[in-house]
Write an enzyme that holds these catalytic residues in place. Structure first.
Site, PDB file in Angstrom:
ATOM      1  N   GLU A 178     -10.967   7.660  10.218  1.00 19.75           N
ATOM      2  CA  GLU A 178     -12.281   7.256   9.734  1.00 19.75           C
ATOM      3  C   GLU A 178     -12.190   6.564   8.385  1.00 19.75           C
ATOM      4  OE1 GLU A 178     -14.987  10.658  11.992  1.00 19.75           O
ATOM      5  OE2 GLU A 178     -14.113  11.092  10.042  1.00 19.75           O
ATOM      6  N   ASP A 316     -12.130  28.312   9.835  1.00 22.12           N
ATOM      7  CA  ASP A 316     -10.807  27.684   9.882  1.00 22.12           C
ATOM      8  C   ASP A 316      -9.676  28.653   9.604  1.00 22.12           C
ATOM      9  OD1 ASP A 316     -12.298  25.446  10.240  1.00 22.12           O
ATOM     10  OD2 ASP A 316     -11.721  24.445   8.385  1.00 22.12           O
TER      11      ASP A 316
END
Length: 442
Positions: A178, A316
């Site tokens: 990105e 996470d």
């Protein structure tokens, strides 16, 4: 006789997606929730690259935790960094911004500390290559990106000018892809015709990836399409390469064949690898829970640690069934942990069902009109993938103001290529060594 019973004390370490959704699952329960975070805001990490590239402002991707939880009258937020956990005494030790220490007792503990950037054993690289995990990182990257073009404009010779116009990214995951696409858009559309000496479109973007493909987690078909789109944009892909050395003027890489090459570039961005912050080792060490190479803590199917049903690890930093480090995993695991505490407080004796992650898909934006989206069996790319991707993030942005402000910003960018959030503070003397800090929790 006093019939008053003190509410159950629930301490949540981390105000990211997992911590926030855990707190949100306890709004009317007879508990006292305390969210401890080293930053006072909740950050929408998936859009950090849009803040870094000048599309969105800080306020559009970050909201004060106290504001987000203001209607939760049983919740409090503390600005502090958790430094240790005393499992026997059920205490969380923390440090305020001024360095003073305090301890928080708990009956239930939810660990949602997220992950931080990993430099794979080369922490010295952080001085030259910022990661993309915190708001500070995004603003630092914004400064480095736009300052590089300004430095190129006043460079005295062609060699120095090209060094400033060369951008190297390490890591071919979603963030690296990105960012690479964004930089090419900035060079070719946002800054075109703004400079008198340089041609911004001549900027080089180099993307280094240790494996043989970008976006490997999306599967070979989408990975190939993403690589083709990047090359069409002008991004130079260097697959199968590992960075072995780095300084202020470039980096040295080695490919699978052992060939060593040197690439000059004044701006390097690091988007490869994550690791657990130091605090994650405290509950693991105290309970005997295993940690993987990145420091993730192995949990039971109900997200607790073996022998310690009062401790739940989410987001996470948990290791369960090889779940990926995605925002949606953090959201679902945090909400699950909060509901589990609520059910325990309500006296439900039935064993909770194991945590099951509902995969809602993955997406990576490459450039205007081009994205890849993986939602179960359907694999979308190109304009269709971009259109679907466009509606994913607004649904998760925290707060009505964030959603309302982000849409016009995207509309301007997609229609014109302009970026309205380009303000930065000059470094005055070049990049200085950066201290590696824990990421925003998830």
């Amino acid at each position: 006789m006093d019939d008053h019973v003190a509410p159950r004390r629930v301490v949540i370490i981390g105000g990211g997606f997992a911590g926030l959704f855990a707190a949100r699952a306890l709004p009317h329960s007879p508990v006292a929730v305390t969210v401890v975070d080293r930053r006072a805001h909740h950050l929408f990490q998936p859009l950090l690259y849009q803040c870094a590239s000048g599309i969105l402002s800080e306020g559009q991707i970050a909201q004060p935790l106290r504001k987000v939880l203001r209607r939760h009258h049983n919740a409090d937020c503390l600005l502090a960094e958790a430094t240790d956990i005393d499992v026997r005494a059920r205490l969380v030790h923390a440090r305020r911004p001024d360095g003073s220490a305090f301890a928080l007792p708990y009956d239930d503990l939810i660990v949602a500390v997220g992950m931080r950037q990993s430099y794979v054993g080369h922490d010295e690289f952080a001085a030259y290559a910022p990661g993309m995990k915190t708001l500070d990182d995004a603003l630092d990257i914004r400064r480095r990106l736009y300052e590089a073009f300004e430095m190129a404009e006043t460079a005295e010779d062609a060699e120095e000018r090209q060094q400033w116009l060369t951008f190297a990214l390490v890591g071919g995951g979603p963030t690296g892809v990105e960012l690479a696409g964004r930089i090419r858009e900035i060079a070719g559309h946002t800054l075109d015709r703004e400079f008198r000496t340089i041609d911004s479109e001549r900027a080089r973007v180099l993307l280094f990836e240790g494996s043989d493909e970008v976006l490997g987690a999306f599967g070979p078909p989408l990975a190939r399409r993403a690589a083709r789109t990047l090359r069409d944009l002008g991004v130079e892909l260097h697959l199968g390469t590992i960075v072995t050395d780095m300084d202020a003027h470039g980096r040295t890489v080695r490919d699978h064949a052992g060939t060593v090459s040197r690439f000059t570039a004044r701006t390097v961005l690091w988007t490869a690898g994550v690791e657990a912050p130091p605090i994650a080792a405290a509950p693991a060490r105290a309970t005997g829970a295993e940690q993987d190479r990145a420091g993730r803590i192995a949990v039971q199917p109900d997200l607790t640690l073996a022998g310690h049903p009062e401790i739940r690890v989410t987001g996470d930093v948990m290791s369960l069934n090889r779940l990926p480090g995605l925002a949606e995993v953090a959201v679902q695991s945090g909400a699950y942990a909060g509901r589990a505490v609520r059910h325990a407080v309500e006296g439900r004796t039935k064993q909770p069902k194991p945590f099951r992650y509902r995969d809602l898909g993955s997406a990576a934006y490459i450039c205007r009109g081009r994205a890849v989206v993986k939602v179960g069996p359907p694999h979308l790319s190109g304009a269709l993938g971009w259109f679907v991707r466009l509606f994913i993030h607004p649904a998760f942005l925290t707060g009505f103001r964030s959603r309302l402000g982000a849409v016009p910003s995207w509309a301007v960018t997609f229609a014109t290529g302009a970026r309205r959030e380009r303000a930065f503070v000059s470094s005055e003397g070049g990049a200085e060594p950066r201290r590696q800090e824990p990421s925003r929790p998830s």
